[in-house]
Enzyme design. Structure first.
Site, PDB file in Angstrom:
ATOM      1  CB  CYS A 146      -0.970  -0.014   1.171  1.00  0.00           C
ATOM      2  SG  CYS A 146      -0.259  -0.624   2.703  1.00  0.00           S
ATOM      3  CG  HIS A 240      -0.193   4.183   4.051  1.00  0.00           C
ATOM      4  ND1 HIS A 240      -0.993   4.086   5.173  1.00  0.00           N
ATOM      5  CD2 HIS A 240       0.074   2.906   3.662  1.00  0.00           C
ATOM      6  CE1 HIS A 240      -1.211   2.800   5.452  1.00  0.00           C
ATOM      7  NE2 HIS A 240      -0.591   2.066   4.542  1.00  0.00           N
TER       8      HIS A 240
HETATM    9  P1  NAP Z   1      -8.046  -8.744   7.243  1.00  0.00           P
HETATM   10  O1  NAP Z   1      -8.985  -7.630   7.510  1.00  0.00           O
HETATM   11  O2  NAP Z   1      -7.436  -9.461   8.386  1.00  0.00           O
HETATM   12  O3  NAP Z   1      -8.835  -9.834   6.309  1.00  0.00           O
HETATM   13  C1  NAP Z   1      -8.275 -11.078   6.007  1.00  0.00           C
HETATM   14  C2  NAP Z   1      -9.226 -11.911   5.140  1.00  0.00           C
HETATM   15  O4  NAP Z   1      -8.586 -13.168   4.909  1.00  0.00           O
HETATM   16  C3  NAP Z   1     -10.586 -12.194   5.791  1.00  0.00           C
HETATM   17  O5  NAP Z   1     -11.578 -12.214   4.804  1.00  0.00           O
HETATM   18  C4  NAP Z   1     -10.392 -13.599   6.367  1.00  0.00           C
HETATM   19  O6  NAP Z   1     -11.610 -14.342   6.445  1.00  0.00           O
HETATM   20  C5  NAP Z   1      -9.512 -14.230   5.307  1.00  0.00           C
HETATM   21  N1  NAP Z   1      -8.779 -15.368   5.872  1.00  0.00           N
HETATM   22  C6  NAP Z   1      -8.019 -15.424   6.989  1.00  0.00           C
HETATM   23  N2  NAP Z   1      -7.564 -16.677   7.199  1.00  0.00           N
HETATM   24  C7  NAP Z   1      -8.056 -17.433   6.194  1.00  0.00           C
HETATM   25  C8  NAP Z   1      -7.968 -18.822   5.857  1.00  0.00           C
HETATM   26  N3  NAP Z   1      -7.250 -19.680   6.601  1.00  0.00           N
HETATM   27  N4  NAP Z   1      -8.588 -19.256   4.735  1.00  0.00           N
HETATM   28  C9  NAP Z   1      -9.305 -18.406   3.971  1.00  0.00           C
HETATM   29  N5  NAP Z   1      -9.460 -17.086   4.255  1.00  0.00           N
HETATM   30  C10 NAP Z   1      -8.830 -16.609   5.340  1.00  0.00           C
HETATM   31  O7  NAP Z   1      -6.806  -8.273   6.344  1.00  0.00           O
HETATM   32  P2  NAP Z   1      -6.732  -7.035   5.279  1.00  0.00           P
HETATM   33  O8  NAP Z   1      -6.224  -5.810   5.942  1.00  0.00           O
HETATM   34  O9  NAP Z   1      -8.001  -6.992   4.522  1.00  0.00           O
HETATM   35  O10 NAP Z   1      -5.543  -7.533   4.335  1.00  0.00           O
HETATM   36  C11 NAP Z   1      -5.752  -8.580   3.393  1.00  0.00           C
HETATM   37  C12 NAP Z   1      -4.541  -8.714   2.501  1.00  0.00           C
HETATM   38  O11 NAP Z   1      -4.321  -7.534   1.759  1.00  0.00           O
HETATM   39  C13 NAP Z   1      -3.249  -8.983   3.284  1.00  0.00           C
HETATM   40  O12 NAP Z   1      -2.461  -9.888   2.538  1.00  0.00           O
HETATM   41  C14 NAP Z   1      -2.612  -7.610   3.373  1.00  0.00           C
HETATM   42  O13 NAP Z   1      -1.227  -7.673   3.552  1.00  0.00           O
HETATM   43  C15 NAP Z   1      -3.012  -7.015   2.041  1.00  0.00           C
HETATM   44  N6  NAP Z   1      -3.064  -5.562   1.989  1.00  0.00           N
HETATM   45  C16 NAP Z   1      -3.735  -4.822   2.926  1.00  0.00           C
HETATM   46  C17 NAP Z   1      -3.783  -3.435   2.817  1.00  0.00           C
HETATM   47  C18 NAP Z   1      -4.502  -2.572   3.809  1.00  0.00           C
HETATM   48  O14 NAP Z   1      -4.390  -1.330   3.682  1.00  0.00           O
HETATM   49  N7  NAP Z   1      -5.262  -3.119   4.750  1.00  0.00           N
HETATM   50  C19 NAP Z   1      -3.166  -2.812   1.742  1.00  0.00           C
HETATM   51  C20 NAP Z   1      -2.514  -3.593   0.797  1.00  0.00           C
HETATM   52  C21 NAP Z   1      -2.476  -4.941   0.929  1.00  0.00           C
HETATM   53  P3  NAP Z   1     -12.440 -14.536   7.834  1.00  0.00           P
HETATM   54  O15 NAP Z   1     -13.184 -13.262   8.080  1.00  0.00           O
HETATM   55  O16 NAP Z   1     -13.347 -15.686   7.528  1.00  0.00           O
HETATM   56  O17 NAP Z   1     -11.434 -14.843   8.897  1.00  0.00           O
END
Ligand code: NAP
Length: 348
Positions: A146, A240
């Site tokens: 990001c 950011h």
């Molecule tokens: P998050 O809110 O923790 O969401 C994670 C997602 O992954 C949820 O839908 C969760 O489902 C699912 N998940 C977790 N464990 C799993 C499993 N064992 N099998 C299948 N699904 C599973 O995280 P986030 O902030 O959205 O980030 C998601 C990704 O995008 C990460 O790789 C992160 O590094 C990347 N990212 C984030 C941002 C940001 O600004 N937040 C920016 C760029 C990239 P449940 O609800 O069912 O647990």
């Protein structure tokens, strides 16, 4: 007829942004949602605690959440999966013939996976030929970290016009970048944390060189400049901010650098892709901008704001950049990637 798409990790912070940004999309329609076993089998409205403004449409809220193994009817899958699972799940789905358009870090530096910013390195899509030969047809395309989206977009016009030799960057990163619940409120309030886990500094030091490098037909050749990053988590909800210092191959004035930034355009603007900002970089003149609260939503959160472009006696130039981390830095970036894939006729 719109193209049906699925969202992996649909219940998370990035997954919810996908749902929000894909509502009323002119080309794509959300048909399937997937997450972990904890959510699978339940309607999205129950499985997901919605934390953004507005609400998903009834049609989306009624979709029953699936697990991520497939099969899916949609051939295009956006991924906001947690990085603990994204690596294997995304590779498995690419192996089954799906186009996986991912936010996760796991495959970004793979030798045949494009790490794409459509305005900056659309030619990196040439790597898909080799990847599709390896998988048998499906593929993974990734968007950067990001912070890196904002950093690489701000650096690209400077690199093209003047050549980058060295870059130093200090980031001030929003809480939403850590997903939900993210940093504990007792750590975040009235505080700055000079550390972000998951190899954040290493990603910021590696990804821009890949993005600003070239694909030579066999592999990615990173750009030659050096880069050093220091990251901080700050009590900002979204957006950011980065202080960027650059040493150039060819010295320039602040005015010429600002012009190169403001005039920067790319393939999404030429093709008028639905999510493309009209101007990828907005150069702000006010001495106290950009600021996250005031500037993160420019062009629907898809434009990067740059300000305080000035000459520097230690480096050659310094500037501030701001990117909306869950829109241009995550879900919006992946959607723009998918739009470019569609425009180039690369979707399965
Ligand atoms: P998050 O809110 O923790 O969401 C994670 C997602 O992954 C949820 O839908 C969760 O489902 C699912 N998940 C977790 N464990 C799993 C499993 N064992 N099998 C299948 N699904 C599973 O995280 P986030 O902030 O959205 O980030 C998601 C990704 O995008 C990460 O790789 C992160 O590094 C990347 N990212 C984030 C941002 C940001 O600004 N937040 C920016 C760029 C990239 P449940 O609800 O069912 O647990």
């Amino acid at each position: 007829m719109k193209i049906p798409v699925g969202i992996l990790g649909a219940t998370g912070a990035v997954g919810q942004r996908f749902v929000q940004l894909l509502a009323d999309h002119p080309w794509f329609e959300v048909a399937e949602l997937a997450a972990s076993d904890r959510s699978a089998g339940r309607p999205y409205r129950e499985a997901c605690t919605w934390r953004l403004a507005g609400a998903p449409s009834d049609a989306v809220a009624d979709i029953r959440v699936a697990t991520c193994e497939g099969p899916f009817r949609a051939k295009v899958l956006f991924s906001g999966l947690d990085s603990s699972v994204a690596g294997e799940v995304e590779a498995g789905l690419a192996g089954q013939g799906y186009a996986v358009v991912s936010n996760a870090r796991n495959h970004r530096m793979d030798p045949d996976v494009p790490l794409l910013i459509p305005e900056v390195n659309p030619d990196h899509l040439d790597a898909l030929d080799a990847q599709r030969r390896r998988t048998g047809g499906g593929y993974i395309v990734t968007n950067p970290n990001c912070s890196v989206v904002g950093l690489a977009m701000a650096l690209a016009p400077l690199h093209r016009a003047f050549g980058l030799r060295e870059v130093a960057v200090a980031t001030l990163q929003a809480l939403s970048g850590a997903g939900y619940p993210g940093v504990a409120s007792m750590d975040a309030t009235d505080n700055v944390v000079p550390y972000i886990g998951g190899g954040e500094e290493e990603k910021i030091e590696a990804e821009p060189r890949r993005i600003l490098g070239r694909f030579d037909g066999r592999g990615f050749v990173p750009a030659a400049f050096a880069i050093s990053a220091a990251v901080h988590r700050v009590p900002v909800s979204d957006g950011h901010t980065m202080a960027i210092f650059v040493r150039l191959e060819r010295k320039t004035s602040a005015a010429d650098a600002a012009r190169a930034l403001a005039e920067f355009r790319g393939e999404p603007q030429e093709r008028r892709l639905p999510s493309a900002p009209r101007r990828p970089i907005h150069v702000l003149d006010a001495p106290d901008r950009p600021q996250p609260r005031l500037d993160r939503d420019r062009e629907g959160g898809m434009a990067v704001s740059v300000g305080r472009v000035r000459e520097d006696r230690t480096f050659d130039l310094k500037l501030e950049a701001l990117v909306h981390n869950t829109i241009r830095g995550a879900a919006g970036a992946a959607i723009l990637n998918a739009e470019l894939l569609k425009a180039r006729d690369l979707l399965p």
